[in-house]
Design a protein around this motif. Structure first.
Motif, PDB file in Angstrom:
ATOM      1  N   GLU A 260       0.824  -1.215   0.000  1.00 19.70           N
ATOM      2  CA  GLU A 260       0.000   0.000   0.000  1.00 19.70           C
ATOM      3  C   GLU A 260       0.858   1.266   0.000  1.00 19.70           C
ATOM      4  OE1 GLU A 260      -3.096  -0.115  -0.549  1.00 19.70           O
ATOM      5  OE2 GLU A 260      -3.788  -2.114   0.060  1.00 19.70           O
ATOM      6  N   GLU A 261       1.968   1.234   0.693  1.00 17.30           N
ATOM      7  CA  GLU A 261       2.795   2.433   0.745  1.00 17.30           C
ATOM      8  C   GLU A 261       3.394   2.737  -0.631  1.00 17.30           C
ATOM      9  OE1 GLU A 261       6.045   2.455   3.543  1.00 17.30           O
ATOM     10  OE2 GLU A 261       6.805   4.297   2.612  1.00 17.30           O
ATOM     11  N   TYR A 262       3.884   1.708  -1.280  1.00 15.40           N
ATOM     12  CA  TYR A 262       4.442   1.870  -2.633  1.00 15.40           C
ATOM     13  C   TYR A 262       3.361   2.384  -3.583  1.00 15.40           C
ATOM     14  CZ  TYR A 262       6.638   0.270  -7.064  1.00 15.40           C
ATOM     15  OH  TYR A 262       7.153   0.167  -8.333  1.00 15.40           O
ATOM     16  N   VAL A 263       2.192   1.762  -3.499  1.00 15.11           N
ATOM     17  CA  VAL A 263       1.100   2.170  -4.390  1.00 15.11           C
ATOM     18  C   VAL A 263       0.745   3.629  -4.150  1.00 15.11           C
ATOM     19  CG1 VAL A 263      -1.377   1.846  -4.809  1.00 15.11           C
ATOM     20  CG2 VAL A 263       0.153  -0.139  -4.760  1.00 15.11           C
ATOM     21  N   ALA A 264       0.731   4.039  -2.880  1.00 15.76           N
ATOM     22  CA  ALA A 264       0.334   5.411  -2.555  1.00 15.76           C
ATOM     23  C   ALA A 264       1.391   6.429  -2.961  1.00 15.76           C
ATOM     24  CB  ALA A 264       0.062   5.513  -1.050  1.00 15.76           C
ATOM     25  N   THR A 265       2.660   6.069  -2.846  1.00 16.33           N
ATOM     26  CA  THR A 265       3.709   7.071  -3.074  1.00 16.33           C
ATOM     27  C   THR A 265       4.322   7.032  -4.461  1.00 16.33           C
ATOM     28  OG1 THR A 265       5.380   5.572  -2.171  1.00 16.33           O
ATOM     29  CG2 THR A 265       4.352   7.142  -0.634  1.00 16.33           C
ATOM     30  N   ARG A 266       4.178   5.885  -5.171  1.00 17.18           N
ATOM     31  CA  ARG A 266       4.900   5.768  -6.438  1.00 17.18           C
ATOM     32  C   ARG A 266       4.001   5.524  -7.651  1.00 17.18           C
ATOM     33  NH1 ARG A 266      10.382   3.174  -7.002  1.00 17.18           N
ATOM     34  NH2 ARG A 266      10.120   4.649  -8.700  1.00 17.18           N
ATOM     35  N   THR A 267       2.700   5.418  -7.411  1.00 15.80           N
ATOM     36  CA  THR A 267       1.806   5.093  -8.528  1.00 15.80           C
ATOM     37  C   THR A 267       0.553   5.962  -8.501  1.00 15.80           C
ATOM     38  OG1 THR A 267       0.411   3.440  -7.427  1.00 15.80           O
ATOM     39  CG2 THR A 267       2.534   2.673  -8.240  1.00 15.80           C
ATOM     40  N   ALA A 268      -0.194   5.881  -9.602  1.00 14.34           N
ATOM     41  CA  ALA A 268      -1.493   6.559  -9.676  1.00 14.34           C
ATOM     42  C   ALA A 268      -2.488   5.621 -10.353  1.00 14.34           C
ATOM     43  CB  ALA A 268      -1.360   7.857 -10.475  1.00 14.34           C
ATOM     44  N   GLY A 269      -3.719   5.691  -9.909  1.00 20.79           N
ATOM     45  CA  GLY A 269      -4.795   4.989 -10.609  1.00 20.79           C
ATOM     46  C   GLY A 269      -5.095   3.585 -10.131  1.00 20.79           C
ATOM     47  N   PHE A 270      -4.603   3.214  -8.936  1.00 19.11           N
ATOM     48  CA  PHE A 270      -4.787   1.819  -8.530  1.00 19.11           C
ATOM     49  C   PHE A 270      -6.234   1.475  -8.195  1.00 19.11           C
ATOM     50  CE2 PHE A 270      -4.496  -1.582  -5.130  1.00 19.11           C
ATOM     51  CZ  PHE A 270      -4.321  -2.621  -6.038  1.00 19.11           C
ATOM     52  N   GLU A 271      -6.975   2.427  -7.633  1.00 19.43           N
ATOM     53  CA  GLU A 271      -8.293   2.055  -7.090  1.00 19.43           C
ATOM     54  C   GLU A 271      -9.226   1.480  -8.154  1.00 19.43           C
ATOM     55  OE1 GLU A 271      -8.825   1.453  -4.032  1.00 19.43           O
ATOM     56  OE2 GLU A 271      -6.798   2.184  -3.649  1.00 19.43           O
TER      57      GLU A 271
ATOM     58  N   ALA B  56       4.212   5.879 -11.624  1.00 20.98           N
ATOM     59  CA  ALA B  56       3.745   4.871 -12.591  1.00 20.98           C
ATOM     60  C   ALA B  56       2.225   4.909 -12.637  1.00 20.98           C
ATOM     61  CB  ALA B  56       4.230   3.488 -12.171  1.00 20.98           C
ATOM     62  N   ARG B  57       1.673   4.532 -13.774  1.00 23.56           N
ATOM     63  CA  ARG B  57       0.216   4.589 -13.968  1.00 23.56           C
ATOM     64  C   ARG B  57      -0.382   3.184 -14.039  1.00 23.56           C
ATOM     65  NH1 ARG B  57       1.907   9.217 -13.716  1.00 23.56           N
ATOM     66  NH2 ARG B  57       1.375  10.961 -15.088  1.00 23.56           N
ATOM     67  N   PHE B  58      -1.434   2.945 -13.288  1.00 22.38           N
ATOM     68  CA  PHE B  58      -2.232   1.733 -13.489  1.00 22.38           C
ATOM     69  C   PHE B  58      -3.253   1.988 -14.601  1.00 22.38           C
ATOM     70  CE2 PHE B  58      -0.839   0.783  -9.161  1.00 22.38           C
ATOM     71  CZ  PHE B  58      -0.750  -0.598  -9.142  1.00 22.38           C
ATOM     72  N   TYR B  59      -3.471   1.000 -15.436  1.00 21.19           N
ATOM     73  CA  TYR B  59      -4.595   1.014 -16.386  1.00 21.19           C
ATOM     74  C   TYR B  59      -5.273  -0.337 -16.267  1.00 21.19           C
ATOM     75  CZ  TYR B  59      -2.594   5.089 -18.686  1.00 21.19           C
ATOM     76  OH  TYR B  59      -2.092   6.337 -18.954  1.00 21.19           O
ATOM     77  N   ARG B  60      -6.559  -0.371 -16.497  1.00 21.19           N
ATOM     78  CA  ARG B  60      -7.246  -1.666 -16.438  1.00 21.19           C
ATOM     79  C   ARG B  60      -6.732  -2.575 -17.555  1.00 21.19           C
ATOM     80  NH1 ARG B  60     -13.380  -0.478 -14.595  1.00 21.19           N
ATOM     81  NH2 ARG B  60     -13.675  -2.539 -15.463  1.00 21.19           N
ATOM     82  N   GLY B  61      -6.541  -3.824 -17.220  1.00 19.40           N
ATOM     83  CA  GLY B  61      -6.096  -4.807 -18.222  1.00 19.40           C
ATOM     84  C   GLY B  61      -7.097  -5.938 -18.276  1.00 19.40           C
ATOM     85  N   GLU B  62      -8.278  -5.632 -18.765  1.00 19.51           N
ATOM     86  CA  GLU B  62      -9.372  -6.609 -18.716  1.00 19.51           C
ATOM     87  C   GLU B  62      -9.135  -7.788 -19.663  1.00 19.51           C
ATOM     88  OE1 GLU B  62     -11.691  -6.661 -16.626  1.00 19.51           O
ATOM     89  OE2 GLU B  62     -11.919  -4.594 -15.890  1.00 19.51           O
TER      90      GLU B  62
END
Ligand code: SF4
Length: 713
Positions: free
Chosen positions: A253-264, A571-577
């Motif tokens: 969670e810390e990595y996701v919060a500080t180093r990425t965007a768009g996880f939710e 880093a950016r999350f994108y959906r990978g359906e």
């Protein structure tokens, strides 16, 4: 070295084949009375191969003096009539004919009606100059290359997520540092065997490896766990793994919060990928999914690697994205001994896509649609940026439209044998025949060259200087060890010869070092920055990793340690359906066809099929070559096929003939064929050219097939 006297020297270089670019020494001996030198090779203790070579590498020098090498240009006996025989011609006659065809086509149909098609085997210098040739000499937007069919989907996903596309963002030696390694759709034990040392080093210190492949490959046999999904369902697997990781509290969670965007949005999207649902889609037991999720979620270091099995689909970008999401949620990219990467395939698959032979890119991964990028590159080229063409269409789309209104009418094909390697290759071959004029530069009379109006014989890897960039992003020197045979010229000579005849010779160079210097300036400030790399530095430092911005910059073996390449460093999350395969099975075509490589062959086989040391048990007792199709014995029984018997495979595009090899190591619903041959066993006669919406990757790895025995009743 003086021909005519017994002299010898040793030249350090790299293998001509795959992206591992194993280091090797060429030992060149000129013997008095012999026209051509003897060339022997031995492996080097280079960081990637550590003294190892595969059978392809060991035999690479066999082709230098091969009797089938092209050593003179060829033109048609009756100009304009491709049913007439090819005959030898002078270089002047051949290049004059090419220039005349370019002029006539552009005058009649416009500039974009002349196209260039390149390859991931071209050196950085050639890839760069081919892009420049297209944009400044021809001023056409019609250029793309066979790397579009290699790993463009993983490249697209990495660019979106990380802001940069470098196959491995760390050196291959780091593979040994991962406690858990998830390897999806990759078979390096056959495609790049020396890489396995790094995996073995990891296993020796207790690492656990999971291999995902519909077949029990040589790589799968080394794994702690082998998952055998239905081809084309890897995105469901990746999302299922992320579901397990998220549900069981292993997201960093810390990595996701500080180093990425768009996880939710991704977290929410994977909630529906329950293991039992994923089992129904993929065929992978839910308990294995939970087990792999736990291995990844609890490992101190872990890596996720994809390759063509996961990427060569009409949903390839979404699939690569889903595995990147998994790696990001686990906090892997940028952490020592951890990360996401893709195993690039072609020899210069990495460099080949960085320097502007792609329809939408200028050197340094600069965008052809970006005004500042265009201005920078035009400045280096000394041309008006407003006169640079815009983006063209992808490889498959360009080939589909050959000879049609609005399509390419005259094509220059370099380092590519599309008549064998393209998806739906029968259709592509028909399109080649519909061209007004086809020019092929190659080493041998490939299936594509045999259809050309003009064939130009070009130098091999040991006969010219240049650089390549391996799967790690390490820029390497290829060195000229011997002269080309008389009558053979380099690809750079070819581009210069045409450019001069069109009145633009001043834009080109035949000097590889000068081209590399210019490439450095053109890429400087871009994502793939070669600005600080020189031939001397490559020599002194066992290669230099890009980005390397200036002479003081040390190069970048590891990326993403503190920030990603987007302006905000995130880093950016994108959906990978998951989406169903582009082509579904039905009553007429009830099984899934997948394709791949064999250890002793390379790509369309133009080179390796001609090396006797590499022809394996595909050669029958009568000398005919019939490659094997792998089938499960249960499927073979259903189809009435016996081991070793001739079998016809039929898809909605055509038929091809193989010899059945029965193995319990493949899924019961899947048929595997290698794609290295043309003629009646051309696997790509069968494959589907449905395209990924983002990367334009075709669906090489899954289509619907029918199986018929050809054994005598
Ligand atoms: Fe050449 Fe690749 Fe084999 Fe190494 S693994 S010898 S680079 S083909």
């Amino acid at each position: 070295v003086v021909p005519g006297s017994d002299t010898a020297r040793t030249v350090a270089t790299h293998c001509p084949y795959c992206a591992l670019q194993c280091g090797m020494q060429l030992h060149v001996t000129h013997r008095s009375g012999h026209e051509r030198p003897d060339v022997r090779l031995t492996p080097s203790d280079f960081p990637t191969n550590r003294g190892g070579l595969c059978a392809k590498g060991w035999s690479a020098a066999d082709l230098l003096a091969h009797p089938e090498r092209l050593t003179t240009p060829l033109v048609r006996t009756r100009a304009g009539d491709r049913s007439s025989a090819l005959r030898p011609a002078t270089w002047d006659e051949a290049l004059d004919a090419v220039a005349a065809a370019v002029r006539a086509t552009q005058r009649r149909y416009g500039r974009d009606a002349v196209g260039c098609f390149g390859g991931g085997g071209l050196t950085n210098e050639k890839a760069y100059l081919l892009g420049k040739f297209a944009r400044t000499v021809l001023r056409t937007r019609s250029i793309d290359y066979n790397g579009r069919w290699c790993m463009s989907s993983a490249a697209a996903a990495a660019t979106r997520t990380f802001g940069i596309d470098r196959g491995l963002p760390f050196p291959v030696a780091d593979l040994a540092l991962a406690d858990v390694l998830l390897l999806v759709g990759a078979n390096p034990a056959e495609t790049m065997p020396p890489l396995m040392q790094h995996l073995e080093a990891g296993r020796e210190r207790g690492a656990r490896h999971v291999v995902v492949d519909p077949r029990t490959t040589a790589t799968a046999r080394t794994a702690h766990l082998h998952l055998q999904p239905r081809p084309g369902t890897d995105a469901a697997l990746a999302n299922g793994l992320l579901h397990v990781v998220a549900r069981r509290g292993w997201v960093d969670e810390e990595y996701v919060a500080t180093r990425t965007a768009g996880f939710e949005t991704v977290r929410e999207a994977v909630t529906g990928y329950w293991p039992d649902r994923v089992e129904r889609i993929t065929g992978i037991p839910a308990r294995d999914l939970e087990a792999v999720g736990e291995m990844l979620g609890t490992a101190a270091t872990a890596m996720v690697l994809t390759a063509r099995g996961a990427e060569q689909h009409a949903s390839g970008t979404a699939t690569a994205q889903a595995f990147i999401n998994l790696a990001l949620a686990l906090g892997l990219p940028g952490r020592p001994g951890s990360g996401y990467g893709t195993l690039t395939g072609q020899g210069n698959g990495q460099g080949g896509r960085e320097h502007g032979q792609k329809a939408d890119q200028l050197p340094g991964y600069r965008k052809i649609t970006d005004l500042a990028d265009r201005a920078h590159v035009a400045g280096v080229w000394g041309v008006d940026p407003t006169r640079l063409p815009g983006p063209g269409v992808s490889a498959t789309e360009m080939l589909r439209a050959l000879g049609t209104p609005g399509g390419v009418r005259t094509l220059l094909l370099l380092a590519s044998n599309v008549s064998v390697s393209a998806p739906d290759a029968g259709r592509v071959t028909d399109r080649l025949d519909a061209l007004d004029f086809l020019v092929v530069a190659d080493l041998f009379l490939s299936e594509s060259a045999a259809r050309a109006d003009v064939v130009l014989p070009v130098a091999m890897w040991a006969e010219e200087d240049g650089t390549v960039t391996n799967l790690e992003g390490r820029v390497l020197r290829r060195r000229r060890a011997v002269d080309p045979p008389p009558g053979v010229r380099t690809d750079l000579d070819v581009l210069m010869g045409v450019a001069e005849r069109l009145g633009h010779g001043g834009l080109m160079t035949t000097d590889a070092a000068a081209a590399f210097d210019e490439l450095g300036r053109a890429s400087s400030g871009g994502v793939a920055d070669y600005g600080g790399i020189t031939y001397d530095r490559i020599e002194d430092e066992q290669g230099v990793f890009w980005p390397c911005t200036d002479a003081e910059h040390p190069g970048t073996p590891r990326l993403f340690g503190t920030r990603f390449a987007h302006p905000d460093g995130l880093a950016r999350f994108y959906r990978g359906e998951y989406r169903d395969a582009a082509e579904r099975t039905d009553a007429e075509f009830p099984y899934v066809l997948t394709t791949g490589r064999l250890m002793r062959q390379y790509q369309s086989g133009t080179q390796t099929r001609r090396v006797s040391a590499l022809t394996g048990d595909e050669v029958g007792p009568d000398g005919s070559v019939v490659p094997h199709a792998e089938l499960h014995p249960d499927l073979a029984r259903l189809c009435g096929v016996g081991d070793g018997e001739a079998v016809q495979l039929r898809t909605r595009r055509g038929t091809a003939v193989f010899r059945a090899r029965l193995t319990t190591g493949i899924r019961t619903d899947t048929v595997f064929v290698p794609f290295h041959w043309g003629g009646p066993s051309r696997a790509n006669t069968l494959t589907d050219d449905a395209l990924d919406p983002i990367s334009r990757m075709p669906a090489f790895k899954a289509c619907a097939v029918a199986v018929t025995s050809l054994a005598a009743p």
